[in-house]
Motif scaffolding. Structure first.
Motif, PDB file in Angstrom:
ATOM      1  N   THR A 162      -3.526 -11.553  -3.639  1.00  0.00           N
ATOM      2  CA  THR A 162      -4.647 -11.703  -4.560  1.00  0.00           C
ATOM      3  C   THR A 162      -4.927 -10.414  -5.327  1.00  0.00           C
ATOM      4  O   THR A 162      -4.546  -9.323  -4.909  1.00  0.00           O
ATOM      5  N   LYS A 163      -5.636 -10.559  -6.428  1.00  0.00           N
ATOM      6  CA  LYS A 163      -6.067  -9.394  -7.208  1.00  0.00           C
ATOM      7  C   LYS A 163      -7.081  -8.569  -6.425  1.00  0.00           C
ATOM      8  O   LYS A 163      -7.129  -7.340  -6.559  1.00  0.00           O
ATOM      9  N   ALA A 164      -7.879  -9.239  -5.595  1.00  0.00           N
ATOM     10  CA  ALA A 164      -8.837  -8.514  -4.750  1.00  0.00           C
ATOM     11  C   ALA A 164      -8.104  -7.600  -3.771  1.00  0.00           C
ATOM     12  O   ALA A 164      -8.559  -6.485  -3.480  1.00  0.00           O
ATOM     13  N   ALA A 165      -6.949  -8.046  -3.261  1.00  0.00           N
ATOM     14  CA  ALA A 165      -6.145  -7.217  -2.357  1.00  0.00           C
ATOM     15  C   ALA A 165      -5.584  -6.008  -3.102  1.00  0.00           C
ATOM     16  O   ALA A 165      -5.515  -4.902  -2.552  1.00  0.00           O
ATOM     17  N   CYS A 166      -5.198  -6.211  -4.375  1.00  0.00           N
ATOM     18  CA  CYS A 166      -4.707  -5.084  -5.187  1.00  0.00           C
ATOM     19  C   CYS A 166      -5.819  -4.062  -5.408  1.00  0.00           C
ATOM     20  O   CYS A 166      -5.580  -2.848  -5.370  1.00  0.00           O
ATOM     21  N   LEU A 167      -7.047  -4.550  -5.622  1.00  0.00           N
ATOM     22  CA  LEU A 167      -8.188  -3.647  -5.784  1.00  0.00           C
ATOM     23  C   LEU A 167      -8.430  -2.854  -4.505  1.00  0.00           C
ATOM     24  O   LEU A 167      -8.680  -1.639  -4.539  1.00  0.00           O
ATOM     25  N   GLU A 168      -8.338  -3.522  -3.369  1.00  0.00           N
ATOM     26  CA  GLU A 168      -8.524  -2.835  -2.093  1.00  0.00           C
ATOM     27  C   GLU A 168      -7.422  -1.796  -1.878  1.00  0.00           C
ATOM     28  O   GLU A 168      -7.672  -0.703  -1.362  1.00  0.00           O
ATOM     29  N   TYR A 169      -6.213  -2.125  -2.287  1.00  0.00           N
ATOM     30  CA  TYR A 169      -5.097  -1.179  -2.194  1.00  0.00           C
ATOM     31  C   TYR A 169      -5.392   0.062  -3.035  1.00  0.00           C
ATOM     32  O   TYR A 169      -5.195   1.201  -2.589  1.00  0.00           O
ATOM     33  N   ALA A 170      -5.881  -0.142  -4.267  1.00  0.00           N
ATOM     34  CA  ALA A 170      -6.238   0.988  -5.131  1.00  0.00           C
ATOM     35  C   ALA A 170      -7.341   1.833  -4.500  1.00  0.00           C
ATOM     36  O   ALA A 170      -7.330   3.066  -4.586  1.00  0.00           O
ATOM     37  N   HIS A 171      -8.268   1.157  -3.853  1.00  0.00           N
ATOM     38  CA  HIS A 171      -9.393   1.862  -3.230  1.00  0.00           C
ATOM     39  C   HIS A 171      -8.907   2.805  -2.126  1.00  0.00           C
ATOM     40  O   HIS A 171      -9.331   3.966  -2.064  1.00  0.00           O
ATOM     41  N   ILE A 172      -8.017   2.337  -1.262  1.00  0.00           N
ATOM     42  CA  ILE A 172      -7.557   3.205  -0.174  1.00  0.00           C
ATOM     43  C   ILE A 172      -6.598   4.273  -0.692  1.00  0.00           C
ATOM     44  O   ILE A 172      -6.494   5.350  -0.107  1.00  0.00           O
ATOM     45  N   LEU A 173      -5.884   3.986  -1.792  1.00  0.00           N
ATOM     46  CA  LEU A 173      -5.074   5.037  -2.418  1.00  0.00           C
ATOM     47  C   LEU A 173      -5.969   6.186  -2.872  1.00  0.00           C
ATOM     48  O   LEU A 173      -5.650   7.361  -2.677  1.00  0.00           O
ATOM     49  N   LEU A 174      -7.105   5.830  -3.448  1.00  0.00           N
ATOM     50  CA  LEU A 174      -8.042   6.842  -3.929  1.00  0.00           C
ATOM     51  C   LEU A 174      -8.642   7.617  -2.764  1.00  0.00           C
ATOM     52  O   LEU A 174      -8.807   8.841  -2.836  1.00  0.00           O
ATOM     53  N   GLU A 175      -8.952   6.916  -1.689  1.00  0.00           N
ATOM     54  CA  GLU A 175      -9.478   7.590  -0.490  1.00  0.00           C
ATOM     55  C   GLU A 175      -8.471   8.592   0.060  1.00  0.00           C
ATOM     56  O   GLU A 175      -8.848   9.609   0.647  1.00  0.00           O
ATOM     57  N   ASP A 176      -7.192   8.285  -0.116  1.00  0.00           N
ATOM     58  CA  ASP A 176      -6.114   9.144   0.401  1.00  0.00           C
ATOM     59  C   ASP A 176      -5.667  10.175  -0.641  1.00  0.00           C
ATOM     60  O   ASP A 176      -4.638  10.818  -0.470  1.00  0.00           O
ATOM     61  N   PHE A 177      -6.448  10.306  -1.725  1.00  0.00           N
ATOM     62  CA  PHE A 177      -6.171  11.284  -2.794  1.00  0.00           C
ATOM     63  C   PHE A 177      -4.878  11.004  -3.544  1.00  0.00           C
ATOM     64  O   PHE A 177      -4.330  11.890  -4.193  1.00  0.00           O
ATOM     65  N   GLN A 178      -4.389   9.765  -3.492  1.00  0.00           N
ATOM     66  CA  GLN A 178      -3.237   9.366  -4.296  1.00  0.00           C
ATOM     67  C   GLN A 178      -3.768   8.821  -5.626  1.00  0.00           C
ATOM     68  O   GLN A 178      -3.678   7.634  -5.925  1.00  0.00           O
ATOM     69  N   THR A 179      -4.338   9.738  -6.409  1.00  0.00           N
ATOM     70  CA  THR A 179      -5.114   9.329  -7.580  1.00  0.00           C
ATOM     71  C   THR A 179      -4.253   8.703  -8.681  1.00  0.00           C
ATOM     72  O   THR A 179      -4.655   7.725  -9.303  1.00  0.00           O
TER      73      THR A 179
END
Length: 342
Positions: free
Chosen positions: A178-195
């Motif tokens: 889902t697109k919601a899963a992609c958003l969550e993936y982006a969120h944890i990337l940001l938390e991990d400083f993978q900007t």
């Protein structure tokens, strides 16, 4: 009462409620599930890490009883959801506590048993309660679900675990679902400083058609990601752009946060955008910002220069309770005439 006495009391209360005849009156059913939440689920949450084994046993029984209980009552009010959520949270806390006490404890079997036998088991239950659950226990469940081929749940658990190799491969192969899963993936990337990776995921999401609720979340996170990736000017431009579409004050707050030396003229851009959207929208924006002097001047000018149609729009777009709060605030901040007018 001692913890043991409290647990016995919960069992007694539950048996009394469970053995009621049952009925389909909307309000009585609504009150019934609220009572269950208050007298059963909430106390069990307090005991989950104190009487671990007993709480785990009791919550398991109550969760498995849930479907039969619902058959006797009108569930259309939705109050059952809070009761079940409370039960599942207490059960999950006790399950995690059992694993913490003994790392050899089989956490997988009881978890999958409840997941399979609770029709309303939420896939994100563990994600929402990960603060209670040891990482090793989540990995045990994830490995079992992966072997069993449960792709959706495996993905959810890998997001909790931040298993980036798995998630990167899933995203590249379009297996995030889902697109919601992609958003969550982006969120944890940001938390991990993978900007940079987060920006790429969010920009790809933006190129697709999204529901309005998801679109707002993507826009907000993209502003943050672009800023944290080092492009302040682009982030500021996005704040203005997205504000013009949604009049969401959060974009102005981000603009000020990212640009603390912003001039009055730069801030006024947001006010001018809001003003073009009509009197009702502008007053709402100014009220959220707490600029009551501007609210006062604008309101009195509007009352003099235009007819009452704008006020009908205001009533249509704002709850009366909100308008009352504006009146109270105006009076408190020294604008009694506007308080009376509004």
């Amino acid at each position: 009462m001692s913890p043991e006495e409290k647990l016995k009391n919960i069992e007694k209360v539950y048996k009394k409620l469970y053995n009621k005849k049952g009925q389909y009156d909307y309000w009585k059913s609504h009150a019934f599930f609220i009572e269950l939440e208050k007298t059963v689920a909430e106390p069990l949450n307090q005991l989950a890490v104190i009487l671990v084994e007993n709480t785990l046993k009791l919550t398991t029984k109550l969760i498995l009883d849930f479907e039969a209980l619902c058959e006797k009552y009108d569930t259309s009010s939705g109050s059952w959801q809070d009761y079940l959520e409370g039960l599942l949270t207490a059960w999950l806390k006790a399950l995690a506590a059992a694993f913490k006490q003994n790392p050899a404890f089989d956490v997988v079997t009881p978890y999958l048993h409840i997941k399979a036998n609770c029709d309303c088991f939420p896939m994100d239950l563990l994600a929402r309660n990960k603060m209670y659950f040891p990482t090793a226990a989540i990995k045990n469940i994830r490995d079992t679900e992966l072997a069993a081929g449960d792709v959706e749940h495996t993905l959810t658990l890998n997001i909790v675990l931040k298993d980036f190799p798995y998630l990167r491969a899933a995203y590249a192969q379009n297996r995030l679902g889902t697109k919601a899963a992609c958003l969550e993936y982006a969120h944890i990337l940001l938390e991990d400083f993978q900007t940079e990776a987060a920006v790429n995921v969010l920009q790809k999401l933006q190129s697709e058609r999204l529901p309005s609720s998801l679109q707002s979340k993507v826009d907000t996170l993209l502003v943050q990601a672009v800023y944290e990736n080092g492009d302040t000017q682009a982030a500021l431009a996005l704040c203005v752009n997205y504000f013009s579409k949604a009049l969401d004050v959060e974009y102005l707050k981000k603009y000020i946060k990212y640009h603390p030396s912003a001039s009055s003229d730069e801030i006024q851009v947001f006010y001018r955008i809001a003003n073009t959207c009509g009197a009702a929208a502008y007053l709402n924006f100014v009220a959220i910002m707490g600029d009551w002097s501007i609210f006062d001047v604008f309101l009195r000018e509007e009352m003099v220069t235009v007819d009452d149609s704008w006020f009908e729009t205001l009533q249509a777009t704002q709850p009366i309770s909100q308008i009352r709060k504006w009146s109270t605030a105006l009076a408190q901040y020294g604008f009694p005439i506007s308080a009376i007018l509004i």
